[in-house]
Design a protein around this motif. Sequence first.
Motif, PDB file in Angstrom:
ATOM      1  N   PRO A  10     -12.712  12.850   7.540  1.00 55.84           N
ATOM      2  CA  PRO A  10     -12.481  12.126   8.804  1.00 55.84           C
ATOM      3  C   PRO A  10     -13.613  11.133   9.112  1.00 55.84           C
ATOM      4  O   PRO A  10     -14.777  11.380   8.813  1.00 55.84           O
ATOM      5  N   ASN A  11     -13.261  10.019   9.673  1.00 60.03           N
ATOM      6  CA  ASN A  11     -14.181   8.937  10.064  1.00 60.03           C
ATOM      7  C   ASN A  11     -14.805   8.223   8.874  1.00 60.03           C
ATOM      8  O   ASN A  11     -15.793   7.518   9.030  1.00 60.03           O
ATOM      9  N   ARG A  12     -14.299   8.411   7.658  1.00 55.63           N
ATOM     10  CA  ARG A  12     -14.857   7.727   6.480  1.00 55.63           C
ATOM     11  C   ARG A  12     -13.764   6.970   5.712  1.00 55.63           C
ATOM     12  O   ARG A  12     -13.855   6.785   4.516  1.00 55.63           O
ATOM     13  N   GLU A  13     -12.715   6.528   6.413  1.00 55.35           N
ATOM     14  CA  GLU A  13     -11.602   5.850   5.745  1.00 55.35           C
ATOM     15  C   GLU A  13     -12.009   4.514   5.135  1.00 55.35           C
ATOM     16  O   GLU A  13     -11.351   3.996   4.255  1.00 55.35           O
ATOM     17  N   ASP A  37     -23.078   4.283   4.284  1.00 56.85           N
ATOM     18  CA  ASP A  37     -22.195   3.991   5.414  1.00 56.85           C
ATOM     19  C   ASP A  37     -22.393   2.524   5.769  1.00 56.85           C
ATOM     20  O   ASP A  37     -23.471   2.121   6.218  1.00 56.85           O
TER      21      ASP A  37
END
Length: 126
Positions: A10-13, A37
């Motif tokens: 999650p949150n790393r698409e 990131d």
Amino acid sequence: MVAFSMRKVPNREATEISHVLLCNVTQRVSFWFVVTDPSKNHTLPAVEVQSAIRMNKNRINNAFFLNDQTLEFLKIPSTLAPPMDPSVPIWIIIFGVIFCIIIVAIALLILSGIWQRRSAQPKFKG
């Protein structure tokens, strides 16, 4: 494959291949890597990368035609199935087979003795 695995977290698409940096590459496919990131311009925590790899380890192994015995990720335990324990210990099976052979041999000896005794008795015609 690491970038793909990170996209499943999650949150790393938005993780792309360019965000995975290979370091200390050698001739024998030995390297370490970090995942960056792009929004914060820093490396992701190892725990997050490890969980992503752990979730997709089978896919990574298949991409390289390897398995957990040939592809090792440090600090990530292998997913090999534990060795199978038979429901009955081996020594009981061996003991049972030997015990059955002995019982059959004793039964054959008794039956052959009875058969020999009957055939050795003189037959009276009376």
